[in-house]
Design a protein around this motif. Structure first.
Motif, PDB file in Angstrom:
ATOM      1  N   TRP A  50     -24.576 -11.905  -2.558  1.00  0.00           N
ATOM      2  CA  TRP A  50     -24.565 -10.458  -2.782  1.00  0.00           C
ATOM      3  C   TRP A  50     -25.356 -10.071  -4.034  1.00  0.00           C
ATOM      4  CZ3 TRP A  50     -20.548 -13.798  -3.290  1.00  0.00           C
ATOM      5  CH2 TRP A  50     -20.008 -13.973  -4.557  1.00  0.00           C
ATOM      6  N   ARG A  51     -25.671 -11.021  -4.896  1.00  0.00           N
ATOM      7  CA  ARG A  51     -26.428 -10.740  -6.118  1.00  0.00           C
ATOM      8  C   ARG A  51     -27.934 -10.730  -5.885  1.00  0.00           C
ATOM      9  NH1 ARG A  51     -22.655 -14.785  -9.580  1.00  0.00           N
ATOM     10  NH2 ARG A  51     -20.777 -13.491  -9.486  1.00  0.00           N
ATOM     11  N   VAL A  52     -28.364 -10.961  -4.660  1.00  0.00           N
ATOM     12  CA  VAL A  52     -29.788 -10.899  -4.306  1.00  0.00           C
ATOM     13  C   VAL A  52     -30.000  -9.623  -3.492  1.00  0.00           C
ATOM     14  CG1 VAL A  52     -31.719 -12.063  -3.192  1.00  0.00           C
ATOM     15  CG2 VAL A  52     -29.902 -13.416  -4.270  1.00  0.00           C
ATOM     16  N   VAL A  53     -30.882  -8.763  -4.000  1.00  0.00           N
ATOM     17  CA  VAL A  53     -31.106  -7.458  -3.379  1.00  0.00           C
ATOM     18  C   VAL A  53     -32.598  -7.264  -3.116  1.00  0.00           C
ATOM     19  CG1 VAL A  53     -29.083  -6.454  -4.522  1.00  0.00           C
ATOM     20  CG2 VAL A  53     -31.314  -6.276  -5.626  1.00  0.00           C
ATOM     21  N   ARG A  54     -32.920  -6.257  -2.338  1.00  0.00           N
ATOM     22  CA  ARG A  54     -34.320  -5.892  -2.115  1.00  0.00           C
ATOM     23  C   ARG A  54     -34.886  -5.296  -3.395  1.00  0.00           C
ATOM     24  NH1 ARG A  54     -33.208  -3.064   3.614  1.00  0.00           N
ATOM     25  NH2 ARG A  54     -33.071  -4.976   4.850  1.00  0.00           N
ATOM     26  N   ALA A  55     -36.197  -5.229  -3.484  1.00  0.00           N
ATOM     27  CA  ALA A  55     -36.862  -4.714  -4.685  1.00  0.00           C
ATOM     28  C   ALA A  55     -36.426  -3.285  -5.014  1.00  0.00           C
ATOM     29  CB  ALA A  55     -38.374  -4.784  -4.521  1.00  0.00           C
ATOM     30  N   ASP A  56     -36.060  -2.510  -3.989  1.00  0.00           N
ATOM     31  CA  ASP A  56     -35.627  -1.130  -4.237  1.00  0.00           C
ATOM     32  C   ASP A  56     -34.141  -1.036  -4.563  1.00  0.00           C
ATOM     33  OD1 ASP A  56     -34.349  -1.492  -1.790  1.00  0.00           O
ATOM     34  OD2 ASP A  56     -35.343   0.191  -0.799  1.00  0.00           O
ATOM     35  N   GLY A  57     -33.462  -2.188  -4.654  1.00  0.00           N
ATOM     36  CA  GLY A  57     -32.042  -2.205  -5.004  1.00  0.00           C
ATOM     37  C   GLY A  57     -31.094  -2.197  -3.825  1.00  0.00           C
ATOM     38  N   THR A  58     -31.632  -2.183  -2.607  1.00  0.00           N
ATOM     39  CA  THR A  58     -30.776  -2.182  -1.425  1.00  0.00           C
ATOM     40  C   THR A  58     -30.080  -3.539  -1.297  1.00  0.00           C
ATOM     41  OG1 THR A  58     -32.263  -0.659  -0.293  1.00  0.00           O
ATOM     42  CG2 THR A  58     -30.690  -1.868   1.073  1.00  0.00           C
ATOM     43  N   PRO A  59     -28.749  -3.543  -1.260  1.00  0.00           N
ATOM     44  CA  PRO A  59     -28.021  -4.810  -1.115  1.00  0.00           C
ATOM     45  C   PRO A  59     -28.140  -5.383   0.295  1.00  0.00           C
ATOM     46  CG  PRO A  59     -26.571  -3.071  -1.956  1.00  0.00           C
ATOM     47  CD  PRO A  59     -27.847  -2.426  -1.503  1.00  0.00           C
ATOM     48  N   ALA A  60     -27.791  -6.634   0.416  1.00  0.00           N
ATOM     49  CA  ALA A  60     -27.784  -7.309   1.715  1.00  0.00           C
ATOM     50  C   ALA A  60     -26.835  -6.585   2.667  1.00  0.00           C
ATOM     51  CB  ALA A  60     -27.338  -8.760   1.540  1.00  0.00           C
ATOM     52  N   THR A  61     -27.178  -6.612   3.947  1.00  0.00           N
ATOM     53  CA  THR A  61     -26.337  -5.960   4.949  1.00  0.00           C
ATOM     54  C   THR A  61     -25.524  -6.962   5.755  1.00  0.00           C
ATOM     55  OG1 THR A  61     -28.188  -5.968   6.508  1.00  0.00           O
ATOM     56  CG2 THR A  61     -27.873  -3.972   5.176  1.00  0.00           C
ATOM     57  N   CYS A  62     -25.721  -8.249   5.507  1.00  0.00           N
ATOM     58  CA  CYS A  62     -24.964  -9.276   6.223  1.00  0.00           C
ATOM     59  C   CYS A  62     -23.530  -9.346   5.677  1.00  0.00           C
ATOM     60  CB  CYS A  62     -25.654 -10.633   6.062  1.00  0.00           C
ATOM     61  SG  CYS A  62     -25.875 -11.124   4.350  1.00  0.00           S
ATOM     62  N   HIS A  63     -22.763 -10.272   6.185  1.00  0.00           N
ATOM     63  CA  HIS A  63     -21.388 -10.486   5.731  1.00  0.00           C
ATOM     64  C   HIS A  63     -20.560  -9.197   5.816  1.00  0.00           C
ATOM     65  CE1 HIS A  63     -23.485 -13.925   3.881  1.00  0.00           C
ATOM     66  NE2 HIS A  63     -22.344 -14.561   4.042  1.00  0.00           N
ATOM     67  N   GLU A  64     -20.671  -8.546   6.954  1.00  0.00           N
ATOM     68  CA  GLU A  64     -19.917  -7.324   7.237  1.00  0.00           C
ATOM     69  C   GLU A  64     -20.144  -6.221   6.193  1.00  0.00           C
ATOM     70  OE1 GLU A  64     -17.810 -10.380   7.116  1.00  0.00           O
ATOM     71  OE2 GLU A  64     -18.620 -10.684   9.123  1.00  0.00           O
ATOM     72  N   GLY A  65     -21.301  -6.222   5.562  1.00  0.00           N
ATOM     73  CA  GLY A  65     -21.637  -5.159   4.618  1.00  0.00           C
ATOM     74  C   GLY A  65     -20.826  -5.175   3.335  1.00  0.00           C
ATOM     75  N   ARG A  66     -20.349  -6.332   2.915  1.00  0.00           N
ATOM     76  CA  ARG A  66     -19.490  -6.436   1.730  1.00  0.00           C
ATOM     77  C   ARG A  66     -20.236  -6.389   0.403  1.00  0.00           C
ATOM     78  NH1 ARG A  66     -16.372 -11.726   2.048  1.00  0.00           N
ATOM     79  NH2 ARG A  66     -18.436 -12.425   2.664  1.00  0.00           N
ATOM     80  N   ALA A  67     -21.549  -6.539   0.406  1.00  0.00           N
ATOM     81  CA  ALA A  67     -22.309  -6.654  -0.840  1.00  0.00           C
ATOM     82  C   ALA A  67     -22.082  -5.487  -1.807  1.00  0.00           C
ATOM     83  CB  ALA A  67     -23.789  -6.844  -0.557  1.00  0.00           C
ATOM     84  N   PRO A  68     -22.180  -4.226  -1.380  1.00  0.00           N
ATOM     85  CA  PRO A  68     -21.984  -3.140  -2.351  1.00  0.00           C
ATOM     86  C   PRO A  68     -20.625  -3.199  -3.059  1.00  0.00           C
ATOM     87  CG  PRO A  68     -22.995  -2.273  -0.374  1.00  0.00           C
ATOM     88  CD  PRO A  68     -22.585  -3.693  -0.070  1.00  0.00           C
ATOM     89  N   ALA A  69     -19.578  -3.482  -2.330  1.00  0.00           N
ATOM     90  CA  ALA A  69     -18.247  -3.554  -2.948  1.00  0.00           C
ATOM     91  C   ALA A  69     -18.167  -4.722  -3.930  1.00  0.00           C
ATOM     92  CB  ALA A  69     -17.166  -3.685  -1.875  1.00  0.00           C
ATOM     93  N   LEU A  70     -18.757  -5.856  -3.570  1.00  0.00           N
ATOM     94  CA  LEU A  70     -18.741  -7.011  -4.472  1.00  0.00           C
ATOM     95  C   LEU A  70     -19.538  -6.714  -5.741  1.00  0.00           C
ATOM     96  CD1 LEU A  70     -19.218  -9.819  -1.807  1.00  0.00           C
ATOM     97  CD2 LEU A  70     -17.175  -9.442  -3.202  1.00  0.00           C
ATOM     98  N   LEU A  71     -20.681  -6.052  -5.594  1.00  0.00           N
ATOM     99  CA  LEU A  71     -21.487  -5.701  -6.761  1.00  0.00           C
ATOM    100  C   LEU A  71     -20.758  -4.706  -7.663  1.00  0.00           C
ATOM    101  CD1 LEU A  71     -24.948  -5.463  -4.992  1.00  0.00           C
ATOM    102  CD2 LEU A  71     -24.275  -7.165  -6.700  1.00  0.00           C
TER     103      LEU A  71
END
Length: 94
Positions: A50-71
Motif C-alpha cells: 500500500w506504500r507504493v502509489v502512482r506518480a499522481d498519488g493514486t493508491p493501489a486498487t488491489c486488495h479490496e481497495g484497502r490502500a487508502p485506509a492503510l495509508l
C-alpha cells in the motif's frame, strides 16, 4: 538479484507513514514503473504494498481497495482519494 527480489527489497524498506511511486522504485533498481507494477502484483501481504502509489498519488486498487485506509492509518496525507505527493516529508527518498 532478479527484478522480483529487487522490488521486494525496496518496498520492504519503505518506512511506515511514507510512500514511493512505482517510478521511484523502478529508478532505484533500473526498470520502468510498469515492470514494478507487474512485480507488485506477484507480491503478497508480506511487503507493505500500500506504500507504493502512482506518480499522481493514486493508491493501489488491489486488495479490496484497502490502500487508502492503510495509508491514512499511518498518517499519510490524502487529498481526496490521492496521496498528497507535494508534501515531501511523506514521499520517501532513500
Amino acid at each position: 538479484m532478479n527484478t522480483v527480489d529487487a522490488v521486494r527489497e525496496v518496498v520492504a524498506t519503505v518506512p511506515r507513514g511514507r510512500v514511493v511511486s512505482y517510478g521511484d522504485v523502478g529508478k532505484r533498481i533500473g526498470v520502468g514503473p510498469r515492470q514494478v507494477g507487474r512485480v507488485m502484483g506477484l507480491l503478497g501481504d508480506g511487503v507493505p504494498w500500500w506504500r507504493v502509489v502512482r506518480a499522481d498519488g493514486t493508491p493501489a486498487t488491489c486488495h479490496e481497495g484497502r490502500a487508502p485506509a492503510l495509508l491514512r492509518g499511518e498518517g499519510v496525507p490524502m487529498v481526496g482519494a490521492r496521496v498528497d505527493m507535494g508534501r515531501g516529508r511523506h514521499r520517501w527518498a532513500h
